[in-house]
Design an enzyme around this catalytic site. Structure first.
Site, PDB file in Angstrom:
ATOM      1  CE  LYS A   1      -2.728  -2.817   3.174  1.00 42.59           C
ATOM      2  NZ  LYS A   1      -2.267  -3.402   4.411  1.00 42.59           N
TER       3      LYS A   1
ATOM      4  CD  GLU B   1       7.981  -0.618  -3.391  1.00 41.63           C
ATOM      5  OE1 GLU B   1       7.007  -0.015  -2.794  1.00 41.63           O
ATOM      6  OE2 GLU B   1       8.271  -1.677  -3.085  1.00 41.63           O
TER       7      GLU B   1
ATOM      8  CG  ASP C   1      15.593  -1.842   3.335  1.00 38.99           C
ATOM      9  OD1 ASP C   1      16.515  -1.246   3.686  1.00 38.99           O
ATOM     10  OD2 ASP C   1      15.010  -2.810   4.234  1.00 38.99           O
TER      11      ASP C   1
ATOM     12  CE  LYS D   1      15.537   2.685   4.890  1.00 38.75           C
ATOM     13  NZ  LYS D   1      15.046   1.708   5.942  1.00 38.75           N
TER      14      LYS D   1
ATOM     15  CB  VAL E   1      11.837   6.979   6.762  1.00 37.92           C
ATOM     16  CG1 VAL E   1      12.827   7.415   7.176  1.00 37.92           C
ATOM     17  CG2 VAL E   1      11.597   6.223   5.660  1.00 37.92           C
TER      18      VAL E   1
ATOM     19  NE  ARG F   1       0.424   0.982   5.079  1.00 33.24           N
ATOM     20  CZ  ARG F   1       1.288   0.251   4.587  1.00 33.24           C
ATOM     21  NH1 ARG F   1       2.355   0.807   3.844  1.00 33.24           N
ATOM     22  NH2 ARG F   1       1.385  -1.009   4.825  1.00 33.24           N
TER      23      ARG F   1
HETATM   24  P1  IMP Z   1      13.081  -4.350  -0.314  1.00 31.95           P
HETATM   25  O1  IMP Z   1      12.355  -5.712  -0.870  1.00 31.95           O
HETATM   26  O2  IMP Z   1      13.905  -4.886   0.953  1.00 31.95           O
HETATM   27  O3  IMP Z   1      13.720  -3.355  -1.081  1.00 31.95           O
HETATM   28  O4  IMP Z   1      11.703  -3.934   0.585  1.00 31.95           O
HETATM   29  C1  IMP Z   1      11.293  -2.776   0.327  1.00 31.95           C
HETATM   30  C2  IMP Z   1       9.965  -2.556   1.162  1.00 31.95           C
HETATM   31  O5  IMP Z   1      10.294  -2.745   2.573  1.00 31.95           O
HETATM   32  C3  IMP Z   1       9.322  -1.285   0.939  1.00 31.95           C
HETATM   33  O6  IMP Z   1       8.221  -1.436  -0.124  1.00 31.95           O
HETATM   34  C4  IMP Z   1       8.837  -1.149   2.409  1.00 31.95           C
HETATM   35  O7  IMP Z   1       7.580  -1.617   2.597  1.00 31.95           O
HETATM   36  C5  IMP Z   1       9.677  -1.728   3.356  1.00 31.95           C
HETATM   37  N1  IMP Z   1      10.710  -0.682   3.806  1.00 31.95           N
HETATM   38  C6  IMP Z   1      11.978  -0.806   3.828  1.00 31.95           C
HETATM   39  N2  IMP Z   1      12.424   0.259   4.692  1.00 31.95           N
HETATM   40  C7  IMP Z   1      11.408   0.892   5.292  1.00 31.95           C
HETATM   41  C8  IMP Z   1      11.376   1.986   5.927  1.00 31.95           C
HETATM   42  O8  IMP Z   1      12.293   2.602   6.587  1.00 31.95           O
HETATM   43  N3  IMP Z   1      10.173   2.509   6.509  1.00 31.95           N
HETATM   44  C9  IMP Z   1       9.052   1.761   6.231  1.00 31.95           C
HETATM   45  N4  IMP Z   1       9.169   0.686   5.362  1.00 31.95           N
HETATM   46  C10 IMP Z   1      10.195   0.288   4.635  1.00 31.95           C
HETATM   47 MG    MG Z   2       6.424  -1.393   0.071  1.00 35.02          MG
END
Ligand code: IMP
Ligand code: MG
Length: 175
Positions: A40, A95, A99, A127, A149, A161
């Protein structure tokens, strides 16, 4: 709000960034583009962004989650799929934050396998220090350090959110 330690990006700054990104997207593409928001978290960002894209776009959404459990496999489960056929389409995935990169590397591969003409990523935040999988991100709002964050779509346990800004969540909330 007392749970927010500090504001990183105000609503005004985010909206300005959405205008810039929307203008770039309008210049870089022509014809129909399928804009896919990842639920979301991407909803507030995508709403602001699409208003600034001057192209006949279609909007679609997908909901995914990382497999939970003791072993982190980086595997992604599809909770809701897109309704559009992506074959021969220019797809822009929107997106909230990148992360580890697991989610977006999986989704770009998936859309390529389904025959998309092109797959481009647009993320409000990134990040880079946390990256496990290389993903090419053409459109980035802001690069941040390894803070947790919330706001502008991003949550902690499904909360915050709705904040109109992006802030650093106070450690007291999760410790
Ligand atoms: P990735 O697959 O690790 O790149 O995941 C990304 C997802 O992790 C994002 O779509 C967020 O839902 C969640 N996420 C990563 N870091 C944060 C943060 O600092 N705050 C809130 N959600 C985060
Ligand atoms: Mg997400």
């Amino acid at each position: 709000m007392k749970e927010i330690e500090s504001v990183l990006f105000s609503e005004e700054v985010i909206e300005k960034k959405c205008c810039e990104l929307g203008e770039r997207i309008s210049r870089d593409f022509d014809g129909e583009v399928l804009v896919v928001g990842i639920l979301k978290g991407a909803v507030p960002f995508m709403s602001e962004l699409v208003k600034r894209i001057e192209l006949p776009i279609r909007m679609d959404f997908m909901d995914v989650s990382s497999y939970e459990g003791s072993v982190s496999t980086g595997k992604i489960k599809i909770l809701k799929d897109v309704e559009n056929d992506v074959r021969d389409k220019d797809v822009i995935i929107v997106e909230d934050i990148i992360d580890t990169g697991n989610t977006l590397s999986y989704l770009s591969e998936l859309f390529k396998l389904r025959g998309a003409k092109s797959v481009t990523i647009c993320s409000l935040l990134t990040k880079p220090s946390r990256r496990e999988k290389e993903v090419e991100v053409k459109y980035i709002g802001f690069e941040i350090e390894d803070y947790f964050v919330v706001g502008y779509g991003m949550d902690y346990n499904e909360k915050y959110r709705n904040l109109p800004y992006i802030g650093i969540l106070s450690e007291k909330v999760y410790k």
